[in-house]
Design an enzyme around this catalytic site. Structure first.
Site, PDB file in Angstrom:
ATOM      1  N   HIS A  34      30.784  34.885  57.564  1.00 45.74           N
ATOM      2  CA  HIS A  34      29.403  35.020  57.101  1.00 45.74           C
ATOM      3  C   HIS A  34      28.990  33.692  56.477  1.00 45.74           C
ATOM      4  O   HIS A  34      29.776  32.736  56.461  1.00 45.74           O
ATOM      5  CB  HIS A  34      29.296  36.184  56.118  1.00 45.74           C
ATOM      6  CG  HIS A  34      30.340  36.152  55.032  1.00 45.74           C
ATOM      7  ND1 HIS A  34      30.347  35.198  54.045  1.00 45.74           N
ATOM      8  CD2 HIS A  34      31.425  36.942  54.811  1.00 45.74           C
ATOM      9  CE1 HIS A  34      31.367  35.408  53.238  1.00 45.74           C
ATOM     10  NE2 HIS A  34      32.059  36.446  53.691  1.00 45.74           N
ATOM     11  N   HIS A  37      31.408  31.746  54.182  1.00 50.66           N
ATOM     12  CA  HIS A  37      32.408  30.901  54.858  1.00 50.66           C
ATOM     13  C   HIS A  37      31.756  29.602  55.350  1.00 50.66           C
ATOM     14  O   HIS A  37      32.360  28.535  55.280  1.00 50.66           O
ATOM     15  CB  HIS A  37      33.006  31.644  56.057  1.00 50.66           C
ATOM     16  CG  HIS A  37      33.788  32.877  55.704  1.00 50.66           C
ATOM     17  ND1 HIS A  37      33.355  34.142  56.007  1.00 50.66           N
ATOM     18  CD2 HIS A  37      34.986  33.028  55.078  1.00 50.66           C
ATOM     19  CE1 HIS A  37      34.254  35.032  55.592  1.00 50.66           C
ATOM     20  NE2 HIS A  37      35.249  34.390  55.027  1.00 50.66           N
ATOM     21  N   GLN A  61      49.417  39.905  52.517  1.00 49.12           N
ATOM     22  CA  GLN A  61      48.611  39.998  51.294  1.00 49.12           C
ATOM     23  C   GLN A  61      47.905  41.339  51.155  1.00 49.12           C
ATOM     24  O   GLN A  61      47.168  41.558  50.202  1.00 49.12           O
ATOM     25  CB  GLN A  61      47.599  38.842  51.206  1.00 49.12           C
ATOM     26  CG  GLN A  61      46.441  38.943  52.181  1.00 49.12           C
ATOM     27  CD  GLN A  61      45.598  37.678  52.161  1.00 49.12           C
ATOM     28  OE1 GLN A  61      46.039  36.612  52.596  1.00 49.12           O
ATOM     29  NE2 GLN A  61      44.397  37.773  51.621  1.00 49.12           N
ATOM     30  N   ASP A 152      36.695  34.269  45.074  1.00 47.44           N
ATOM     31  CA  ASP A 152      38.036  34.781  44.757  1.00 47.44           C
ATOM     32  C   ASP A 152      38.629  33.926  43.638  1.00 47.44           C
ATOM     33  O   ASP A 152      39.435  33.029  43.883  1.00 47.44           O
ATOM     34  CB  ASP A 152      38.903  34.755  46.016  1.00 47.44           C
ATOM     35  CG  ASP A 152      38.317  35.629  47.109  1.00 47.44           C
ATOM     36  OD1 ASP A 152      38.522  36.843  47.074  1.00 47.44           O
ATOM     37  OD2 ASP A 152      37.600  35.097  47.981  1.00 47.44           O
ATOM     38  N   SER A 187      30.543  38.995  51.596  1.00 47.92           N
ATOM     39  CA  SER A 187      31.939  39.347  51.828  1.00 47.92           C
ATOM     40  C   SER A 187      32.062  40.002  53.199  1.00 47.92           C
ATOM     41  O   SER A 187      31.143  40.713  53.635  1.00 47.92           O
ATOM     42  CB  SER A 187      32.405  40.333  50.747  1.00 47.92           C
ATOM     43  OG  SER A 187      33.584  40.980  51.154  1.00 47.92           O
TER      44      SER A 187
HETATM   45  P1  AMP Z   1      38.325  35.445  53.364  1.00 48.69           P
HETATM   46  O1  AMP Z   1      37.987  35.312  54.815  1.00 48.69           O
HETATM   47  O2  AMP Z   1      37.632  36.587  52.698  1.00 48.69           O
HETATM   48  O3  AMP Z   1      39.801  35.379  53.107  1.00 48.69           O
HETATM   49  O4  AMP Z   1      37.717  34.180  52.672  1.00 48.69           O
HETATM   50  C1  AMP Z   1      38.018  32.879  53.105  1.00 48.69           C
HETATM   51  C2  AMP Z   1      37.500  31.887  52.084  1.00 48.69           C
HETATM   52  O5  AMP Z   1      36.075  32.051  51.975  1.00 48.69           O
HETATM   53  C3  AMP Z   1      38.071  32.122  50.681  1.00 48.69           C
HETATM   54  O6  AMP Z   1      38.355  30.858  50.090  1.00 48.69           O
HETATM   55  C4  AMP Z   1      36.955  32.844  49.983  1.00 48.69           C
HETATM   56  O7  AMP Z   1      36.958  32.648  48.579  1.00 48.69           O
HETATM   57  C5  AMP Z   1      35.728  32.204  50.612  1.00 48.69           C
HETATM   58  N1  AMP Z   1      34.574  33.065  50.487  1.00 48.69           N
HETATM   59  C6  AMP Z   1      34.480  34.373  50.831  1.00 48.69           C
HETATM   60  N2  AMP Z   1      33.260  34.855  50.512  1.00 48.69           N
HETATM   61  C7  AMP Z   1      32.578  33.830  49.962  1.00 48.69           C
HETATM   62  C8  AMP Z   1      31.265  33.690  49.410  1.00 48.69           C
HETATM   63  N3  AMP Z   1      30.415  34.713  49.375  1.00 48.69           N
HETATM   64  N4  AMP Z   1      30.881  32.484  48.930  1.00 48.69           N
HETATM   65  C9  AMP Z   1      31.756  31.439  48.949  1.00 48.69           C
HETATM   66  N5  AMP Z   1      32.997  31.497  49.445  1.00 48.69           N
HETATM   67  C10 AMP Z   1      33.403  32.680  49.936  1.00 48.69           C
END
Ligand code: AMP
Length: 289
Positions: A34, A37, A61, A152, A187
Site C-alpha cells: 500500500h 510501503h 514471526q 512498527d 496496513s
Molecule cells: P510489512 O509488509 O507490514 O511487514 O511492512 C513492511 C515495512 O513497511 C515495515 O518496515 C513497516 O513498518 C512499513 N510500513 C507498514 N505500514 C506502514 C505505514 N502505514 N507507513 C509507513 N511504513 C509502513
C-alpha cells in the site's frame, strides 16, 4: 524492474551494480503493498542509487497460524505497483531460499525487555522471528541502507538494537507512518476489516492524538486507562495502550523522559491493528527521514 527468486541470481545482479559503485537501499516487506510501503520506496530512492524491495511472508514471526494463513498475498499486483514506482529490483524468495535446511539462521542476541513488552507480551517469539528474517535478508542483500516504517515502533527499535549490537554495516532509516485521510495507519491487514470496523478504526489515531495533547495535563496512568476505555466503548478489544520510553520501550509513570511514545494494539473483529505516536521527541533523534 528486475525480479529474482533465488539468492544466487539476486546476488549476482547486485554484485555487478556494487562494482559500478552504486549504493544499495533495501525495503523488506511482507507484500500486500500500500502507500505506506511506497513511502519507504520513495525515501529509499532519495538516499540510494538502487532500490531493492523484498516480499516474503515470514512464517517464523507469526505466532498464530490463522494469521499466517489469512495474511493477504497478491504478488502480481504488488509487482506492478513496485514497477510503476520505479523500484529497480524485486526479491521474491521461497521459504527454502531464506531458510535452507543446512543453514543456521537463528540470531543469538538477547533482546532483554525490548521483546517482552507490548507486542512481545501478546506475540511471544515474534521479534526473534523478525530479527531472524531481517538478519538473513541483510546477509543476502548486503545493502548500504535499510528502510523501515515507524508504524512498527518496537520492530524498528529492535532492529536498530541488533544493528548496533552486531555492528552490522548498514544504516537504518525510519520513515513516518503513512495514514488514510481519516487517520487510520495504512496496513496490509486493513483490507480484511469489515465496513463497520473500518468506520471505527480511526478512533485509534484519535486516542493517540489525545494522549499527545494531554501528556502534561493528565497522569500517564489516567491517559492509558482513558484510551483503553475509549477504544473499548467504540467496539474494539484493546490489548494494550502503553506510554513508554522510546529508547528502552519500558512503561513510564511520569512524563520526564526525553523520548516518549505511545503504542496500542486492538482487535477490530478478527483483525488486529497496531499504531503508535511519538509524544515527545529528543533532540538529535536522527533515525527518522
Ligand atoms: P510489512 O509488509 O507490514 O511487514 O511492512 C513492511 C515495512 O513497511 C515495515 O518496515 C513497516 O513498518 C512499513 N510500513 C507498514 N505500514 C506502514 C505505514 N502505514 N507507513 C509507513 N511504513 C509502513
Amino acid at each position: 524492474m528486475k525480479t529474482f527468486q533465488t539468492v544466487a541470481e539476486l546476488q549476482n545482479h547486485l554484485d555487478q551494480l556494487k562494482s559500478q559503485g552504486k549504493s544499495i537501499g533495501f525495503v523488506p516487506t511482507m507484500g500486500a503493498l500500500h502507500s505506506g510501503h511506497i513511502s519507504l520506496v520513495k525515501a529509499c530512492q532519495r538516499y540510494c542509487d538502487i532500490t531493492v524491495v523484498s516480499i516474503f511472508v515470514n512464517p517464523t514471526q507469526f505466532n498464530n497460524s490463522h494469521d499466517l494463513e489469512t495474511y493477504p498475498r497478491i504478488p502480481k499486483e504488488d509487482a506492478e505497483l513496485l514497477a510503476q514506482n520505479g523500484v529497480d529490483v524485486l526479491f521474491l524468495p521461497s521459504e527454502q531460499e531464506i531458510y535452507p535446511k543446512d543453514l543456521e539462521t537463528v540470531v543469538n542476541l538477547d533482546l532483554g525487555n525490548l521483546e517482552t513488552v507490548m507486542e512481545g507480551e501478546f506475540r511471544p517469539g515474534h521479534f526473534q522471528g523478525v530479527m531472524q528474517v531481517v538478519k538473513r535478508l541483510l546477509d543476502i542483500v548486503r545493502p548500504d541502507q535499510l528502510f523501515m516504517g515507524q508504524k512498527d515502533f518496537q520492530q524498528f527499535t529492535i532492529i536498530h538494537f541488533m544493528i548496533e549490537k552486531l555492528q552490522l554495516p548498514v544504516k537504518l532509516r525510519v520513515v513516518k507512518t503513512k495514514r488514510e485521510e481519516d487517520g487510520l495507519a495504512m496496513s496490509s491487514r486493513n483490507r480484511r476489516l469489515t465496513p463497520e470496523n473500518r468506520k471505527i478504526a480511526p478512533e485509534i489515531y484519535k486516542c493517540l492524538k489525545y494522549a499527545k495533547r494531554n501528556l502534561k495535563q493528565k497522569s500517564i496512568h489516567e491517559l492509558e486507562n482513558y484510551c483503553i476505555e475509549r477504544l473499548r466503548k467504540k467496539g474494539f478489544e484493546p490489548e494494550y495502550f502503553t506510554i513508554f520510553d522510546g529508547n528502552t520501550l519500558m512503561p513510564i509513570t511520569t512524563p520526564n523522559d526525553a523520548y516518549i511514545a505511545a503504542a496500542t494494539a486492538a482487535w477490530a473483529g478478527d483483525v488486529r491493528l497496531i499504531d503508535n505516536m511519538i509524544l515527545k521527541s529528543p533532540r538529535g533523534l536522527n533515525l527518522f527521514v
